[in-house]
Design an enzyme around this catalytic site. Sequence first.
Site, PDB file in Angstrom:
ATOM      1  N   LYS A 183       0.868  -1.190   0.000  1.00 57.08           N
ATOM      2  CA  LYS A 183       0.000   0.000   0.000  1.00 57.08           C
ATOM      3  C   LYS A 183       0.901   1.236   0.000  1.00 57.08           C
ATOM      4  CE  LYS A 183      -3.346   3.017   0.740  1.00 57.08           C
ATOM      5  NZ  LYS A 183      -2.506   4.242   0.861  1.00 57.08           N
ATOM      6  N   GLY A 219      -6.818   5.028   5.502  1.00 57.56           N
ATOM      7  CA  GLY A 219      -7.443   3.980   6.295  1.00 57.56           C
ATOM      8  C   GLY A 219      -7.397   2.616   5.628  1.00 57.56           C
ATOM      9  N   VAL A 220      -7.313   2.601   4.289  1.00 55.32           N
ATOM     10  CA  VAL A 220      -7.211   1.317   3.590  1.00 55.32           C
ATOM     11  C   VAL A 220      -5.889   0.628   3.955  1.00 55.32           C
ATOM     12  CG1 VAL A 220      -6.971   0.265   1.297  1.00 55.32           C
ATOM     13  CG2 VAL A 220      -8.759   1.953   1.724  1.00 55.32           C
ATOM     14  N   GLY A 221      -4.822   1.393   4.077  1.00 53.10           N
ATOM     15  CA  GLY A 221      -3.547   0.823   4.481  1.00 53.10           C
ATOM     16  C   GLY A 221      -3.560   0.338   5.916  1.00 53.10           C
ATOM     17  N   GLU A 259      10.298   1.873  10.245  1.00 54.26           N
ATOM     18  CA  GLU A 259      11.385   2.799   9.908  1.00 54.26           C
ATOM     19  C   GLU A 259      10.750   4.179   9.912  1.00 54.26           C
ATOM     20  OE1 GLU A 259      13.507   5.424   8.580  1.00 54.26           O
ATOM     21  OE2 GLU A 259      12.956   4.660   6.592  1.00 54.26           O
ATOM     22  N   CYS A 293      14.318  11.015   5.638  1.00 61.64           N
ATOM     23  CA  CYS A 293      14.267  10.825   7.087  1.00 61.64           C
ATOM     24  C   CYS A 293      15.650  10.854   7.727  1.00 61.64           C
ATOM     25  CB  CYS A 293      13.555   9.514   7.419  1.00 61.64           C
ATOM     26  SG  CYS A 293      14.249   8.073   6.600  1.00 61.64           S
ATOM     27  N   GLU A 392      10.739  16.724  13.346  1.00 62.48           N
ATOM     28  CA  GLU A 392      11.104  16.479  11.960  1.00 62.48           C
ATOM     29  C   GLU A 392      10.296  17.392  11.047  1.00 62.48           C
ATOM     30  OE1 GLU A 392      12.090  12.554   9.390  1.00 62.48           O
ATOM     31  OE2 GLU A 392      10.084  12.600  10.238  1.00 62.48           O
TER      32      GLU A 392
END
Length: 488
Positions: A183, A219-221, A259, A293, A392
Amino acid sequence: MPLLGDRESRLLIDGKLVAGSGGTFATVNPATEEVLGVAADATPDDMDQAIGAARRAFDETDWSTNVELRVRGIRQLQQAMRDHAEELRELTISEVGAPRMLTSAAQLEGPISDLSFCADTAESYQWRTDLGIASPMGMKTRRTIAREAIGVVGAITPWNFPHQINLAKLGPALAAGNTIVLKPAPDTPWAAAVLGELIVEHTDIPAGVVNIVTSSDHGVGALLSRDPRVDMVSFTGSTNTGRAVMADGAATLKKVFLELGGKSAFLVLDDADLGGACSMAAFTASMHAGQGCAITTRLVVPRAKYDEAVEAAAGTMAGLKPGDPTNPGTICGPVISALQRDRIQGYLDSAIAEGGRFACGGGSPADRDKGFFIEPTVIAGLDNDAKVAREEIFGPVLTVIAHDGDDDAVRIANDSPYGLSGTVFSGDDARAQGIADRLRVGTVNVNGGVWYSADMPFGGYKQSGIGREMGLAGFEEYLETKAIATLA
């Protein structure tokens, strides 16, 4: 057949390229704000079908035990990506806003090459280890350690380096014998969807082994974390979302790889080439508009040389004007969306509110009325407690912080909820290495060394995540360990 020839992508579910039950959603060029085309918009029902297909492919086929088939499929995908590299390059530049020069490295060509490590590792890996015969409790027993695939992997990926992160999950997960549901982020659906086209048209990977579900709905993920048919979730993204993934996975006690974010420090010691080090820090923080990141966004310099360091960093950053990512010389392209641009501006405003100043940059460039651009910005006059030093930002923003010697530099670097990466510059390699050893981070660049490589593990300490991606450690994240005892 050209990739995305109709400028509309499909889902990959159970070996078939299909439309999304929710219709389509637009994918946008962040440098121009133009709509590039549309992607299939999946619903929870589509995700349910994808998970079911992955479960069946794992439980009912020999994929998990057929190393030769897995290696062949990975190498076929790699070759297909190489054959379509120029199409993929243009897609990446337009959809991600990635500067063209980065597509020769971690934005495209690097991740394609890294698939070789996954295939090679599967071929050479010691799947069973004979521990010999012993007599525990007086029973003569032969002991064997077997390493086996975990099962169905749910992979949830972000938009900043989509090829690198998608393949850093797909490659080792498949090489280890798992099936997978990917996803991707709604901002970059095409970068994932094209993998589905290549898998169907150019590989022997069986139906259901790889499923790719694009959706405008985050929300699907999230369903991947909650579904008991999914054995592991591999997530890359923000720390806040990572917490939610971990909480959702707790209900079924599935393995969770995370991660997450970073606020990495670039330490300049008092014997370093100050100008060179600060210029490198500024260049790094501006690359791909700071959307990485592990990018070092805190420049920690000797207090006695603070003004000189700010000037050096600003001199470099001011020259890295935000530019057209199609231009081979562009370092700093757009950020991914208007939402992200406005979020970064909020951080810049907070720096001024807390008493900081801009040595360069500070907002959107005046000469661009289209595209989601932010000027590379150097913030001075704040300490490590400022919001821009704690959180971040994910933009081309570098905060310069003064230190009072080596111990203080280490203290500042480690005084963060994150622990993803770091850099140390010193005129003495041994001194720099000693500082690197004290940093509570997963990767360290010492005097310009490069840690990014297919065989090097990547990940962080503290709130930067759990587990490692890439390298042998990343491959073994996708394996279970079984102890077998046979009466001898």
